[in-house]
Scaffold this motif. Structure first.
Motif, PDB file in Angstrom:
ATOM      1  N   TYR A  62       0.896  -1.467  -0.225  1.00  0.00           N
ATOM      2  CA  TYR A  62      -0.054   0.089   0.252  1.00  0.00           C
ATOM      3  C   TYR A  62       1.074   1.247  -0.038  1.00  0.00           C
ATOM      4  CZ  TYR A  62      -2.795   3.627   2.483  1.00  0.00           C
ATOM      5  OH  TYR A  62      -2.754   4.883   2.673  1.00  0.00           O
ATOM      6  N   LEU A  63       2.258   0.924   0.886  1.00  0.00           N
ATOM      7  CA  LEU A  63       3.157   2.695   0.868  1.00  0.00           C
ATOM      8  C   LEU A  63       3.365   2.887  -0.409  1.00  0.00           C
ATOM      9  CD1 LEU A  63       3.931   2.429   4.621  1.00  0.00           C
ATOM     10  CD2 LEU A  63       2.973   3.814   4.013  1.00  0.00           C
ATOM     11  N   ALA A  64       3.946   1.709  -1.011  1.00  0.00           N
ATOM     12  CA  ALA A  64       4.476   1.653  -2.569  1.00  0.00           C
ATOM     13  C   ALA A  64       3.911   2.374  -3.483  1.00  0.00           C
ATOM     14  CB  ALA A  64       5.750   0.264  -2.348  1.00  0.00           C
ATOM     15  N   GLY A  65       2.108   2.196  -2.908  1.00  0.00           N
ATOM     16  CA  GLY A  65       1.348   2.635  -4.460  1.00  0.00           C
ATOM     17  C   GLY A  65       1.006   1.142  -5.503  1.00  0.00           C
ATOM     18  N   GLU A  66       1.077  -0.348  -4.948  1.00  0.00           N
ATOM     19  CA  GLU A  66       0.930  -1.256  -5.287  1.00  0.00           C
ATOM     20  C   GLU A  66      -0.890  -1.690  -5.065  1.00  0.00           C
ATOM     21  OE1 GLU A  66       3.526  -4.531  -4.879  1.00  0.00           O
ATOM     22  OE2 GLU A  66       5.090  -3.053  -5.193  1.00  0.00           O
ATOM     23  N   LEU A  67      -0.999  -1.279  -3.956  1.00  0.00           N
ATOM     24  CA  LEU A  67      -2.610  -1.282  -3.683  1.00  0.00           C
ATOM     25  C   LEU A  67      -3.211  -0.176  -2.853  1.00  0.00           C
ATOM     26  CD1 LEU A  67      -1.598  -4.874  -1.392  1.00  0.00           C
ATOM     27  CD2 LEU A  67      -2.831  -4.157  -3.692  1.00  0.00           C
ATOM     28  N   THR A  68      -4.572  -0.123  -3.216  1.00  0.00           N
ATOM     29  CA  THR A  68      -5.582   0.962  -2.081  1.00  0.00           C
ATOM     30  C   THR A  68      -5.518   0.768  -1.174  1.00  0.00           C
ATOM     31  OG1 THR A  68      -7.592   0.246  -2.901  1.00  0.00           O
ATOM     32  CG2 THR A  68      -6.194   0.881  -4.748  1.00  0.00           C
ATOM     33  N   PHE A  69      -6.201   1.150  -0.523  1.00  0.00           N
ATOM     34  CA  PHE A  69      -5.541   0.965   1.336  1.00  0.00           C
ATOM     35  C   PHE A  69      -6.932   0.115   1.535  1.00  0.00           C
ATOM     36  CE2 PHE A  69      -8.539   2.267   5.888  1.00  0.00           C
ATOM     37  CZ  PHE A  69      -6.754   1.843   6.473  1.00  0.00           C
ATOM     38  N   ALA A  70      -7.874  -0.111   0.612  1.00  0.00           N
ATOM     39  CA  ALA A  70      -8.890  -0.809   1.050  1.00  0.00           C
ATOM     40  C   ALA A  70      -8.861  -2.065   0.138  1.00  0.00           C
ATOM     41  CB  ALA A  70     -10.323  -1.301  -0.122  1.00  0.00           C
ATOM     42  N   GLN A  72      -5.670  -2.847   0.625  1.00  0.00           N
ATOM     43  CA  GLN A  72      -4.383  -4.334   1.473  1.00  0.00           C
ATOM     44  C   GLN A  72      -5.048  -5.129   2.619  1.00  0.00           C
ATOM     45  OE1 GLN A  72      -3.669  -2.864   4.892  1.00  0.00           O
ATOM     46  NE2 GLN A  72      -4.768  -1.449   4.450  1.00  0.00           N
ATOM     47  N   ARG A  73      -6.177  -4.335   2.905  1.00  0.00           N
ATOM     48  CA  ARG A  73      -7.295  -4.778   3.619  1.00  0.00           C
ATOM     49  C   ARG A  73      -7.970  -6.279   3.542  1.00  0.00           C
ATOM     50  NH1 ARG A  73     -10.958  -0.114   6.731  1.00  0.00           N
ATOM     51  NH2 ARG A  73      -9.384   0.735   7.871  1.00  0.00           N
ATOM     52  N   ARG A  74      -8.130  -5.904   1.820  1.00  0.00           N
ATOM     53  CA  ARG A  74      -8.540  -7.781   1.657  1.00  0.00           C
ATOM     54  C   ARG A  74      -6.703  -8.598   1.255  1.00  0.00           C
ATOM     55  NH1 ARG A  74     -11.111  -4.126  -3.373  1.00  0.00           N
ATOM     56  NH2 ARG A  74     -13.073  -3.186  -2.020  1.00  0.00           N
ATOM     57  N   ALA A  75      -6.136  -7.702   1.271  1.00  0.00           N
ATOM     58  CA  ALA A  75      -4.558  -8.368   0.403  1.00  0.00           C
ATOM     59  C   ALA A  75      -4.284  -9.731   2.040  1.00  0.00           C
ATOM     60  CB  ALA A  75      -4.114  -8.009   0.221  1.00  0.00           C
ATOM     61  N   ARG A  76      -4.848  -9.532   2.983  1.00  0.00           N
ATOM     62  CA  ARG A  76      -4.298  -9.670   4.278  1.00  0.00           C
ATOM     63  C   ARG A  76      -5.754 -11.411   4.228  1.00  0.00           C
ATOM     64  NH1 ARG A  76      -4.559  -4.937   8.563  1.00  0.00           N
ATOM     65  NH2 ARG A  76      -4.323  -3.277   7.181  1.00  0.00           N
ATOM     66  N   ILE A  77      -7.007 -10.763   4.102  1.00  0.00           N
ATOM     67  CA  ILE A  77      -8.055 -11.917   4.846  1.00  0.00           C
ATOM     68  C   ILE A  77      -7.637 -13.060   3.955  1.00  0.00           C
ATOM     69  CG2 ILE A  77      -9.942 -10.035   4.017  1.00  0.00           C
ATOM     70  CD1 ILE A  77      -9.503 -12.969   7.106  1.00  0.00           C
ATOM     71  N   VAL A  78      -7.889 -12.557   2.423  1.00  0.00           N
ATOM     72  CA  VAL A  78      -8.106 -13.452   1.992  1.00  0.00           C
ATOM     73  C   VAL A  78      -7.569 -14.898   1.585  1.00  0.00           C
ATOM     74  CG1 VAL A  78      -7.741 -13.639  -0.984  1.00  0.00           C
ATOM     75  CG2 VAL A  78      -9.453 -11.305  -0.291  1.00  0.00           C
TER      76      VAL A  78
END
Length: 238
Positions: A62-70, A72-78
């Motif tokens: 997210y900080l690198a601009g690869e993911l939006t805030f939403a 990066q949240r999904r990238a944890r739980i999925v």
């Protein structure tokens, strides 16, 4: 102090700025409490370790601009849901779960025990106090309010507002400019050696590493190290 001599006093400062997660707020503790409550049938040690790993990776993206805030949240739980045998979750299911998790996480926000006293002492000296943090401005401001430090730490600079993240020197320069101060007049304290203390030092601030680990100090340490925020007021020249 563990592992080495106490640091010398720093030059007189006009402002002290802090990292938030891991420095003022016990993020890891709150996240562990929230994820364990989310999956009570899972072995907590393994579950917490994996969740913190996924969180670190997704936030870095997210900080690198690869993911939006939403995202990066999904990238944890999925991936976690898949690993727990719960199948492949779509965005709607992931977002619904995240909503409940965030409520549990927020309910577990706590300041570290060594935070209130030193912050009050520095405020009593008339120093300007605030926070520089990587993250979303809304959530990070809510955290400061949630741990009861909004009045003590009125100044907030976030990566989501500035478009640059620690350890990039630019976010520290933006923070100093917002205060109308030279970098040499500002001290920055954080729990990550490279991202916080050395990042601040590279921008001309006095970077201080808060190392609560209890481990010996590494060889060749080039910034002051404290093992508790209780040591900070004595480190700063009144």
């Amino acid at each position: 102090m563990t592992g080495g001599p106490a640091p010398s006093a720093l030059p007189a400062a006009r402002a002290v700025l802090f990292d938030l997660d891991g420095t003022l707020l016990d993020h890891a503790g709150a996240a562990a409490e929230a994820i364990a409550a989310s999956f009570p049938d899972e072995e907590p040690g393994r579950l917490v370790r994996r969740w913190l790993e996924l969180t670190e990776t997704s936030v870095d993206r997210y900080l690198a601009g690869e993911l939006t805030f939403a995202e990066q949240r999904r990238a944890r739980i999925v991936p976690l849901a898949r690993e727990l045998g719960l199948g492949d979750w779509d965005d709607a299911r992931a977002d619904a779960w995240i909503g409940g998790y965030i409520e549990r996480y927020a309910a577990a926000w706590r300041a570290f025990p060594d935070v209130p006293g030193p912050v009050a002492a520095l405020a009593g000296r008339g120093l300007r106090l605030g926070v520089i943090t990587n993250g979303d401005v809304g959530q990070q401001r809510a955290k400061i309010e949630g741990i009861g430090l909004a009045d003590r730490l009125p100044y907030l600079v976030t990566s989501s507002e500035t478009g640059t993240a620690k350890p990039d020197p630019e976010i520290f320069r933006v923070a100093c400019a917002g205060l109308g101060l030279d970098a040499r007049d500002v001290v920055y304290v954080g729990d990550r050696l490279d991202v916080d203390a050395r990042g601040a030092a590279s921008a001309g601030l006095a970077g201080v590493w808060l190392d609560r680990s209890g481990a010996p100090a590494p060889d060749g340490l080039d910034v002051p190290r404290i093992t508790s925020l209780d040591e900070l007021p004595a480190l700063l020249t009144p």
